[in-house]
Design an enzyme around this catalytic site. Structure first.
Site, PDB file in Angstrom:
ATOM      1  CB  SER A  70      -0.945   0.019   1.194  1.00 22.77           C
ATOM      2  OG  SER A  70      -2.075  -0.730   0.883  1.00 22.77           O
ATOM      3  CE  LYS A  73      -4.302   1.364  -0.980  1.00 20.91           C
ATOM      4  NZ  LYS A  73      -3.807   0.015  -0.831  1.00 20.91           N
ATOM      5  CE1 TYR A 194      -4.358  -0.819  -4.914  1.00 24.97           C
ATOM      6  CE2 TYR A 194      -4.858  -3.156  -5.089  1.00 24.97           C
ATOM      7  CZ  TYR A 194      -4.633  -2.045  -4.321  1.00 24.97           C
ATOM      8  OH  TYR A 194      -4.654  -2.147  -2.952  1.00 24.97           O
ATOM      9  CE1 TYR A 246      -4.202   1.260   4.300  1.00 19.45           C
ATOM     10  CE2 TYR A 246      -3.023   0.051   5.986  1.00 19.45           C
ATOM     11  CZ  TYR A 246      -3.174   0.417   4.677  1.00 19.45           C
ATOM     12  OH  TYR A 246      -2.309  -0.040   3.748  1.00 19.45           O
ATOM     13  CB  VAL A 264      -0.173  -6.023   3.950  1.00 23.24           C
ATOM     14  CG1 VAL A 264      -1.400  -5.409   4.595  1.00 23.24           C
ATOM     15  CG2 VAL A 264      -0.349  -6.184   2.452  1.00 23.24           C
TER      16      VAL A 264
END
Ligand code: GLN
Length: 311
Positions: A70, A73, A194, A246, A264
């Site tokens: 992530s 991102k 992605y 998050y 992760v």
């Protein structure tokens, strides 16, 4: 505060941070929902700090590569803002934190069908759809290599294939967004980009360099080149602070107080003030999907080096 410290003293604090991090590893688990990630070495732990003056402080497994997951991102948001622009990106994605898991679908039907922010999976899948380039992944890789100062960064085909094969939840998100017209393009193509972006291999050292550039407002301190516009850096760092961890972003901001993003794969990238970047790696994760060892390392560094933005 930092500048008055001797190099040796800082290195001692870095070693202390690794020790503190090791003591927390038993609390975590490696990610297994992407089968290939279950092979991670649970005892790995590393940290690297880079300053704009070119100083490096490192300890532990800071040069072991892992998948960026992530943390991608943040890079994809930069690329989307550079290519599609602010208006387009934020007409499709919000800027608000959520209290939900990173892969949650819950809010999508409740609020305008628009993902809350680009740091959760739904938002990042829409971000990927905004990267409307013929060679989107190649451009992404080029950007990551430049910002990390490492042109050897590569795609881990095994992790990419593993996630593509098992990524049913991300697929659900993409098709749901497609059905309401938020996602443009072919869901499978967007997901492919992605998944690839999540599967590139970086080290804590690469992340420290990237964070140093973000801390230095997008400018490479050696060449003086503006690698990313200041406005884009401001947007990305703000969203990292608010949403980068998050549904643990608030607690993390209180305890560490630095714009950060986790993945992760076990990485955390943290932007410290004054041209300092920090990267950590530790694949043991807490229930929110954040590295337990990395978080502890950052807590120790923030406290001992007096880095908290609001301290
Ligand atoms: N590739 C992962 C996924 O989409 C990224 C999640 C993460 O790092 N939190 O599920």
């Amino acid at each position: 505060m930092m500048t008055r410290m001797e190099r040796e003293e800082i290195q001692k604090i870095v070693e202390q941070a690794i020790q503190d991090g090791k003591n927390t590893l038993y609390e975590g688990k490696v990610a297994s929902y992407i089968p290939e990630l279950a092979k991670a070495n649970s005892s790995n732990l590393g940290v690297c700090i880079e300053t704009k003056e070119g100083e490096i402080y490192a300890s532990g497994d800071y040069s072991i590569p892992f998948t960026v997951q992530s943390i991608s991102k943040t890079f994809s948001l930069i690329l989307a803002l550079q290519t599609a622009g602010y208006e387009k990106v934020f007409s499709k994605i919000g800027m608000e934190p959520t209290g939900d898991r990173f892969d949650s679908i819950l809010q999508l039907e409740l609020k305008d069908w628009k993902p809350f922010n680009p740091m959760i999976n739904a938002g990042a899948i829409v971000t990927a759809s905004c990267i409307d380039l013929p060679k989107g992944f190649e451009e992404f890789l080029r950007l990551v290599r430049r910002l990390c100062g490492n042109d050897q960064i590569w795609l881990n085909e095994n992790v990419y294939r593993s996630e593509k094969k098992t990524g049913t939840r991300n697929r659900s998100i993409a098709y749901l967004l497609k059905s309401d017209g938020v996602l443009e393009g072919e869901p499978e193509e967007v997901l492919d980009l992605y998944f690839r972006m999540c599967s590139i291999m970086v080290t804590a050292k690469d992340l420290a360099h990237y964070a140093m550039i973000l801390s230095n407002r997008g400018e490479d301190p050696v060449t003086g080149e503006q690698l990313v516009d200041r406005d884009i850096v401001r947007i990305v760092k703000t969203l990292m602070l608010l949403c980068g961890m998050y549904d643990q972003s608030g607690e993390y901001a209180v305890k560490v107080g630095l714009p950060s993003k986790s993945g992760v794969g076990g990485g955390i990238v943290a932007v410290a003030p004054g041209g300092m970047g920090i990267g950590t790696f530790g694949p043991m994760l807490n229930q929110k999907g954040n590295s337990v060892g990395g978080e502890q390392i950052l807590r120790t560094l923030s406290e001992k080096l007096n880095l908290h933005l609001f301290a």
